[in-house]
Each structure stands twice: as structure tokens, then as C-alpha cells.
Design an enzyme around this catalytic site. Structure first.
Site, PDB file in Angstrom:
ATOM      1  N   ASP A   6     -37.053 -14.999  51.903  1.00  0.00           N
ATOM      2  CA  ASP A   6     -38.103 -15.677  52.657  1.00  0.00           C
ATOM      3  C   ASP A   6     -37.903 -17.193  52.671  1.00  0.00           C
ATOM      4  O   ASP A   6     -38.181 -17.851  53.672  1.00  0.00           O
ATOM      5  CB  ASP A   6     -39.477 -15.320  52.096  1.00  0.00           C
ATOM      6  CG  ASP A   6     -39.880 -13.881  52.395  1.00  0.00           C
ATOM      7  OD1 ASP A   6     -39.185 -13.208  53.190  1.00  0.00           O
ATOM      8  OD2 ASP A   6     -40.883 -13.428  51.816  1.00  0.00           O
ATOM      9  N   ARG A  23     -24.591  -2.990  45.420  1.00  0.00           N
ATOM     10  CA  ARG A  23     -24.160  -4.312  45.880  1.00  0.00           C
ATOM     11  C   ARG A  23     -23.817  -4.339  47.374  1.00  0.00           C
ATOM     12  O   ARG A  23     -23.505  -5.388  47.919  1.00  0.00           O
ATOM     13  CB  ARG A  23     -22.942  -4.780  45.089  1.00  0.00           C
ATOM     14  CG  ARG A  23     -23.216  -4.996  43.626  1.00  0.00           C
ATOM     15  CD  ARG A  23     -21.992  -5.606  42.954  1.00  0.00           C
ATOM     16  NE  ARG A  23     -22.057  -5.497  41.521  1.00  0.00           N
ATOM     17  CZ  ARG A  23     -22.663  -6.369  40.716  1.00  0.00           C
ATOM     18  NH1 ARG A  23     -23.266  -7.422  41.234  1.00  0.00           N
ATOM     19  NH2 ARG A  23     -22.657  -6.188  39.411  1.00  0.00           N
ATOM     20  N   TYR A  73     -14.031 -11.689  39.508  1.00  0.00           N
ATOM     21  CA  TYR A  73     -14.333 -12.992  40.110  1.00  0.00           C
ATOM     22  C   TYR A  73     -13.197 -14.008  39.993  1.00  0.00           C
ATOM     23  O   TYR A  73     -13.299 -15.096  40.543  1.00  0.00           O
ATOM     24  CB  TYR A  73     -15.598 -13.573  39.478  1.00  0.00           C
ATOM     25  CG  TYR A  73     -16.798 -12.670  39.646  1.00  0.00           C
ATOM     26  CD1 TYR A  73     -17.354 -12.458  40.899  1.00  0.00           C
ATOM     27  CD2 TYR A  73     -17.355 -12.014  38.556  1.00  0.00           C
ATOM     28  CE1 TYR A  73     -18.441 -11.615  41.065  1.00  0.00           C
ATOM     29  CE2 TYR A  73     -18.446 -11.166  38.708  1.00  0.00           C
ATOM     30  CZ  TYR A  73     -18.980 -10.974  39.963  1.00  0.00           C
ATOM     31  OH  TYR A  73     -20.050 -10.133  40.119  1.00  0.00           O
ATOM     32  N   HIS A  75     -19.740 -14.718  49.009  1.00  0.00           N
ATOM     33  CA  HIS A  75     -19.532 -13.974  47.762  1.00  0.00           C
ATOM     34  C   HIS A  75     -18.041 -13.997  47.464  1.00  0.00           C
ATOM     35  O   HIS A  75     -17.219 -13.810  48.375  1.00  0.00           O
ATOM     36  CB  HIS A  75     -20.009 -12.529  47.892  1.00  0.00           C
ATOM     37  CG  HIS A  75     -21.487 -12.420  48.113  1.00  0.00           C
ATOM     38  ND1 HIS A  75     -22.376 -12.445  47.075  1.00  0.00           N
ATOM     39  CD2 HIS A  75     -22.214 -12.310  49.254  1.00  0.00           C
ATOM     40  CE1 HIS A  75     -23.608 -12.345  47.571  1.00  0.00           C
ATOM     41  NE2 HIS A  75     -23.532 -12.279  48.889  1.00  0.00           N
ATOM     42  N   LEU A  76     -17.694 -14.210  46.214  1.00  0.00           N
ATOM     43  CA  LEU A  76     -16.292 -14.221  45.814  1.00  0.00           C
ATOM     44  C   LEU A  76     -15.654 -12.847  45.965  1.00  0.00           C
ATOM     45  O   LEU A  76     -14.541 -12.717  46.461  1.00  0.00           O
ATOM     46  CB  LEU A  76     -16.163 -14.685  44.357  1.00  0.00           C
ATOM     47  CG  LEU A  76     -16.520 -16.151  44.108  1.00  0.00           C
ATOM     48  CD1 LEU A  76     -16.811 -16.381  42.637  1.00  0.00           C
ATOM     49  CD2 LEU A  76     -15.397 -17.045  44.583  1.00  0.00           C
ATOM     50  N   SER A  77     -16.362 -11.819  45.502  1.00  0.00           N
ATOM     51  CA  SER A  77     -15.828 -10.461  45.565  1.00  0.00           C
ATOM     52  C   SER A  77     -16.263  -9.791  46.863  1.00  0.00           C
ATOM     53  O   SER A  77     -17.226 -10.215  47.504  1.00  0.00           O
ATOM     54  CB  SER A  77     -16.311  -9.643  44.364  1.00  0.00           C
ATOM     55  OG  SER A  77     -17.712  -9.452  44.428  1.00  0.00           O
ATOM     56  N   ASN A  95     -24.285 -18.940  47.609  1.00  0.00           N
ATOM     57  CA  ASN A  95     -23.875 -17.740  46.892  1.00  0.00           C
ATOM     58  C   ASN A  95     -25.072 -17.374  46.031  1.00  0.00           C
ATOM     59  O   ASN A  95     -25.281 -17.974  44.979  1.00  0.00           O
ATOM     60  CB  ASN A  95     -22.633 -17.980  46.043  1.00  0.00           C
ATOM     61  CG  ASN A  95     -22.147 -16.694  45.380  1.00  0.00           C
ATOM     62  OD1 ASN A  95     -22.905 -15.739  45.227  1.00  0.00           O
ATOM     63  ND2 ASN A  95     -20.895 -16.686  44.974  1.00  0.00           N
ATOM     64  N   HIS A 127     -29.207  -9.342  46.408  1.00  0.00           N
ATOM     65  CA  HIS A 127     -29.408  -7.905  46.580  1.00  0.00           C
ATOM     66  C   HIS A 127     -30.869  -7.486  46.537  1.00  0.00           C
ATOM     67  O   HIS A 127     -31.208  -6.410  47.019  1.00  0.00           O
ATOM     68  CB  HIS A 127     -28.625  -7.129  45.520  1.00  0.00           C
ATOM     69  CG  HIS A 127     -27.164  -7.439  45.537  1.00  0.00           C
ATOM     70  ND1 HIS A 127     -26.348  -7.113  46.598  1.00  0.00           N
ATOM     71  CD2 HIS A 127     -26.376  -8.075  44.634  1.00  0.00           C
ATOM     72  CE1 HIS A 127     -25.121  -7.528  46.339  1.00  0.00           C
ATOM     73  NE2 HIS A 127     -25.109  -8.119  45.163  1.00  0.00           N
TER      74      HIS A 127
END
EC number: 4.2.1.10
Length: 156
Positions: free
Chosen positions: A86, A110, A22, A99-101, A73, A79
Site C-alpha cells: 500500500d 516465494r 544470494y 530480487h537477487l535470486s 528489494n 511476499h
């Protein structure tokens, strides 16, 4: 125009938690950069972070009628949290998932987010730049919604 930026579980530990994945940039640094970007765009920005699923859902609900778009994020909740999915589907504003990665270059579990199907789009793998790109997209989506004809023009 107002944009909400929401961060889920463990993102308060950015800069310290798994820096090889990250990076070393803290959440406070990311927020400061987004404040500058929003200010330059003439946009109001609000931040929220929680490690609790229900708090994130409450924040999304409370923002209805108050914000024009969101950047989220969801962390690991993206996941598997049907409740968060919802909540995103139920709000009256578009959201951009970040998402950072690069979640598609990581563990198999993931590679899929349940939230992706109900957000306007997803940006991943660019480190802190993912947030800046997400904010740019959220601002554009909000502008398009404001300019759309009242008879059902696209909201992004």
C-alpha cells in the site's frame, strides 16, 4: 534527477547469509557499483536499508516529492506485506522491484509478491546485476515522466 534504493530485511547480511542463494557480494559493494552507475548517468542516488517494515514505509513516504523513482528489494516482505504494498501504491514516483535470486525457481511461497502489482516492473534472478538493471529501468522511467506531456502522459 534522484533515485532512491531501498533494501528490506536481512539484506544487510548479503555476502554472508546463504551465499549459495544470494552470492558473496555485500550490500556495500552493490551500493558502490550503483553509485558509479548513477554518477555516469548524471543521477543523484540515495540508499536506505532496514530490517523493519515500518521504517521502510516511513522512508517511502518521506521520499514523496523528493525523488523521481525508486528501486526496492523488499526481501521477504514482498511476499506478504500489504502495508508495504500500500505504501508503494501511495507514492508519487515509480518503483522497480528487484530480487537477487530467481524467486520463481525457489520455494512455492516465494513465487508471488504482493508488491509486484503496484510497481512498474520486477527484475529477479540476476544476482547483483538485478540492481544495476533496476537502476537503469528507474532512470528511464523517471526520464519518461519528466518528458511526458502535463496533460496525463504515461508515467511508466
Amino acid at each position: 534527477m534522484k533515485i532512491l534504493v531501498i533494501n528490506g530485511p536481512n539484506l544487510n547480511l548479503l555476502g554472508n547469509r546463504e551465499p549459495e542463494t544470494y552470492g558473496r557480494t555485500t550490500l556495500a559493494t552493490i551500493e558502490a557499483e550503483l553509485r558509479r552507475q548513477a554518477s555516469q548517468a548524471g543521477v543523484e542516488i540515495e540508499f536506505f536499508q532496514s530490517n523493519h517494515e515500518g521504517a521502510l514505509i516511513d522512508c517511502l513516504h518521506a521520499a514523496r516529492g523528493r525523488v523521481d523513482a525508486a528501486v526496492i528489494n523488499p526481501g521477504a516482505l514482498g511476499h506478504y506485506s500489504i502495508a508495504l504494498r500500500d505504501a508503494l501504491a501511495a507514492v508519487d514516483y515509480p518503483a522497480v522491484e528487484v530480487h537477487l535470486s530467481n524467486i520463481y525457481r525457489r520455494e512455492e511461497f516465494r513465487h508471488h509478491t504482493v508488491t509486484a502489482a503496484v510497481v512498474a516492473g520486477q527484475i529477479s534472478g540476476f544476482g547483483p546485476l538485478s540492481y544495476r538493471l533496476g537502476l537503469e529501468a528507474a532512470i528511464e522511467l523517471a526520464r519518461r515522466r519528466r518528458e511526458a506531456p502535463p496533460d496525463g502522459g504515461s508515467n511508466g
